[in-house]
Design an enzyme around this catalytic site. Structure first.
Site, PDB file in Angstrom:
ATOM      1  N   SER A 581       0.849  -1.187   0.000  1.00 53.47           N
ATOM      2  CA  SER A 581       0.000   0.000   0.000  1.00 53.47           C
ATOM      3  C   SER A 581       0.888   1.241   0.000  1.00 53.47           C
ATOM      4  CB  SER A 581      -0.942  -0.042   1.202  1.00 53.47           C
ATOM      5  OG  SER A 581      -1.933   0.934   1.093  1.00 53.47           O
ATOM      6  N   HIS A 696      -8.084  -5.160  -0.376  1.00 51.97           N
ATOM      7  CA  HIS A 696      -6.793  -4.522  -0.139  1.00 51.97           C
ATOM      8  C   HIS A 696      -5.833  -5.444   0.597  1.00 51.97           C
ATOM      9  CE1 HIS A 696      -4.091  -1.214  -0.157  1.00 51.97           C
ATOM     10  NE2 HIS A 696      -4.082  -1.065   1.152  1.00 51.97           N
TER      11      HIS A 696
END
Length: 727
Positions: A581, A696
């Site tokens: 991320s 995610h």
């Protein structure tokens, strides 16, 4: 902990040697080599890869997956690594995470559990007494595998919110494939059934909070014009039982440029609502908090823009400020302070005097705040080593504290707390110390060991050391090194350097069975960098690397890499990096700025095209962290490090492993896809893998998690353990 920021929703120091200090001059910039590439839509040849479900894009993904899986799964080490990873993630001797829950007049323990027989997981419950035994007797509340099979859905459980004080009626959040967007359905814990004709909210990002059994405040996607530029709700509506979502009236509305709006209730220990609050998230770190009055009007509360409402205890409202602030009373407070007011008096008069509860020092950070019925529970860290304190207000609002009896020099964490009494679950662990769960009495600080995780790897002879590296501007950056104690300091050790460096997220020492089994036990060295941008030393440590100062965090990470080599812990052929991320952006910055330092990079669900990050999915919500590429001055500082634009020919880039998820609706998979495509175009070896589920977290279930881990450590073995590294 209650947070006012709308999205604040993912660890003995030694002086740096003079040899390392001499190496801290950054390498020459390669930005000019790629000047003009992807600086606009017209100059980006890979925009089509941003079409998440586009036929051409998915065909490209399938082609890359086939090639990369062929390489990595064809490695003779993969099968063993996969088997070990699967055994760890599906192990049944993990500590079941406990959550206090009311059930009638007593408290019980709820838990969500996944294993080989429950891949998607079960929500289950047991008594407090049974939980403390070696073999608790669990009763299933909701079986997500059975639900998914019955409904033909790829459901991923995203938690439940139950109505106090009875906590019988719950709002269950279900994600299709692991996305952030969820469907919300009302569930009865007693009958263990979804409520016939109950509340149902269609798939959306956003939230829902109980007012009473027949009333919700909801923030959702209500159709065109109801989302912010960040893709989150911009309105809060009041939904009554029996109404359809489109019949719910708007009670609060933010602006199009906001991150989001949301709502929650402040309740006392008996579940009585003391205030209904609305959050307007102006950006990721600044918010307004409004009170919803009984007549439907709203009143803005006088709080710092950067602050968090943490708890309500014995009538005291507890707030943390992330900025220097002059209160309406005239009192001066500093960044990181924890303060309190008598809620009733403060609501009537914002100039009411506040009490200072905690003022951390420069090397301290508050890593967690919770509360029991009568106590404030605080995880306070000093130089990345933790302790937990119980704070008690007196009738005058002044606070005293008691330290909980926990091991020193460990990572401590606050778990579920009781609103029936002053019990709280707390944990302690370290890189080589398996997690131990305690049930603490916050009244006197006593603790009772409840469960301990068995060792998952052989740590005999291993040690943990903490060093410091001098960054480019002279700031000393702490980092941890985990390795065999008899390791030769000859630069030959395969070393994995992990970093994140953003959003005030701290990397605290913790026990990772997979790092231990798949890397440390096989002779690898594991390093964690506590760079600026994180929260290891509180809000100021984070704010030192915001926006125009983002490059400081990249230089911190590079300084740790240089220091590892100066100490002969490792050398370039054996040094690899990993991050996901925001950490994926970290990896991209290292790759494009100092490729000469590394021989591998695992780049997980990354940000990479920082010229367009604000236009993709939730990207606009991160402008407060990075800046706005649409503003020329800010675009200039972002362009200095944006990895996608900086990729250039003729550089010593190692083969990298990039992975993402098609279902990631937070960081757009286009970042990872475009990074791989550009590298391939320039002639560099790249391994790319995209999971078609997983959100995610890049994995929707335990089997996918094991595969991802095995792929990563197979790649790292090839790059850092083989001599010479395979191409």
């Amino acid at each position: 902990m209650i947070r006012t920021a709308a999205l604040a929703a993912l660890l003995a120091t030694t002086a740096l040697s003079s040899a390392a200090m001499a190496q801290t001059t950054p390498a020459p910039s390669t930005a000019d080599a790629g000047a003009g590439f992807a600086t606009s839509d017209a100059t980006d040849p890979y925009l089509w890869l941003e079409e998440v479900e586009g036929e051409r894009a998915l065909a490209w993904v399938r082609e890359q997956n086939t090639r990369s899986l062929g390489v990595l799964q064809g490695d003779p080490r993969y099968a063993q690594l996969h088997a070990e990873a699967l055994e760890i993630v599906q192990s049944r001797d993990r500590i079941p995470s406990p959550g206090f829950r009311r059930q009638g007049d007593e408290e019980v323990i709820d838990n969500f559990w996944q294993d080989a027989n429950h891949v998607r997981g079960i929500w289950r419950t047991t008594s407090v007494e049974s939980y403390g035994t070696a073999e608790p007797v669990w009763e299933t509340i909701l079986d997500i595998d059975a639900l998914a099979a019955a409904e033909g859905k790829n459901w991923v459980y995203k938690g439940a919110s139950c109505l106090p004080p009875e906590e019988r009626l719950c709002l269950v959040n279900l994600s299709d494939g692991g996305k952030d967007a969820v469907t919300v359905r009302e569930f009865d814990r007693q009958t263990r059934q979804f409520v016939d004709g109950g509340f149902v909210l269609p798939e959306s990002k956003g939230g829902a909070t109980w007012i009473d059994r027949d009333t919700l405040l909801i923030s959702r996607d209500f159709g065109e014009g109801t989302l912010t530029d960040s893709g989150y709700p911009r309105t809060v509506r009041l939904l009554r039982r029996g109404q359809s979502v489109d019949q719910a009236p708007v009670v609060f509305e933010g602006q199009q440029t906001d991150v989001s709006v949301s709502a929650y209730t402040l309740r006392d220990a008996d579940g009585v609502v003391k205030a209904t609050l609305l959050n307007r998230g102006i950006n990721f770190y600044e918010a307004e908090t409004w009170r919803l009055n009984a007549d439907g009007t709203t009143t803005q509360l006088q709080l710092p823009a950067k602050s968090n409402i943490n708890a309500l205890i014995q009538g005291q409202l507890v707030v943390t400020t992330d900025q220097d602030w002059t209160a309406p009373s005239g009192q001066q407070f500093r960044t990181g302070d924890v303060i309190s007011w008598n809620l009733e008096q403060w609501l009537a008069n914002p100039a009411t005097q506040a009490q200072l509860v905690i003022r951390p020092t420069e090397r301290q950070a508050i890593e967690g705040i919770s509360n029991t019925r009568n106590k404030l529970i605080v995880a306070l860290y000093d130089n990345v080593r933790g302790s937990i304190y119980s704070y008690t207000p007196n009738p005058a609002g002044e606070w005293s504290r008691t330290r909980l009896n926990l091991p020193e020099n460990t990572t401590v964490g606050i778990g579920s707390s009781s609103d029936h009494d002053d019990r709280v679950f707390v944990s302690a662990s370290g890189y080589l110390t398996p997690s131990t769960l305690y049930l603490a009495d916050a009244t006197d600080g006593s603790t009772e060991q409840m469960k301990s995780l068995p060792a998952k790897f052989n740590a005999d002879g291993m040690v943990v050391e903490q060093y410091e590296a001098r960054s480019a501007d002279g700031t000393m950056i702490p980092y941890f090194v985990v390795h065999q104690g008899d390791m030769a300091m000859d630069g030959s050790n395969p070393t994995l350097l992990y970093g994140y460096g953003g959003y005030q997220n701290s990397l605290l020492p913790g026990y990772s069975a997979t790092v231990g089994k798949l890397w440390l036990e096989r002779g690898g060295v594991y390093v964690v960098a506590n760079t600026r941008g994180g929260g290891e030393f509180g809000p100021r440590w984070h704010q030192a690397a915001l926006q125009q100062n983002r490059q400081r965090a990249h230089e911190d990470f590079q300084a740790v890499a240089l220091d590892l080599q100066a100490r002969n812990i490792t050398s370039q052929p054996h040094l690899g990096i990993m991050g996901g991320s925001q950490g994926g952006l970290f990896m991209g910055a290292m790759l494009t700025q100092r490729p000469d330092l590394i021989n591998g990079a695992v780049i997980q669900v990354p940000l990479f095209d920082m010229m367009r990050f604000h236009r993709l999915l939730a990207g606009a919500s991160w402008i407060a962290e990075y800046g706005n590429p649409d503003i020329p001055e800010q675009r200039a500082w972002i362009a200095e490090y944006s990895p996608y634009q900086r990729l250039a020919a003729g550089q010593p880039y190692p083969e990298v492993f990039i992975h993402t998820s098609t279902k990631d609706d937070r960081v757009h998979p286009g970042h990872a896809r475009k990074a791989a495509a550009r590298l391939l175009e320039l002639g560099y070896p790249v391994l790319f893998y995209e999971n078609t589920d997983g959100g995610h977290g890049a994995a929707a279930n335990l089997q996918e998690t094991a595969r991802r881990l095995a792929l990563e450590y197979t790649y790292l073995s090839r790059r850092l353990m083989d001599t010479p590294a395979q191409e």
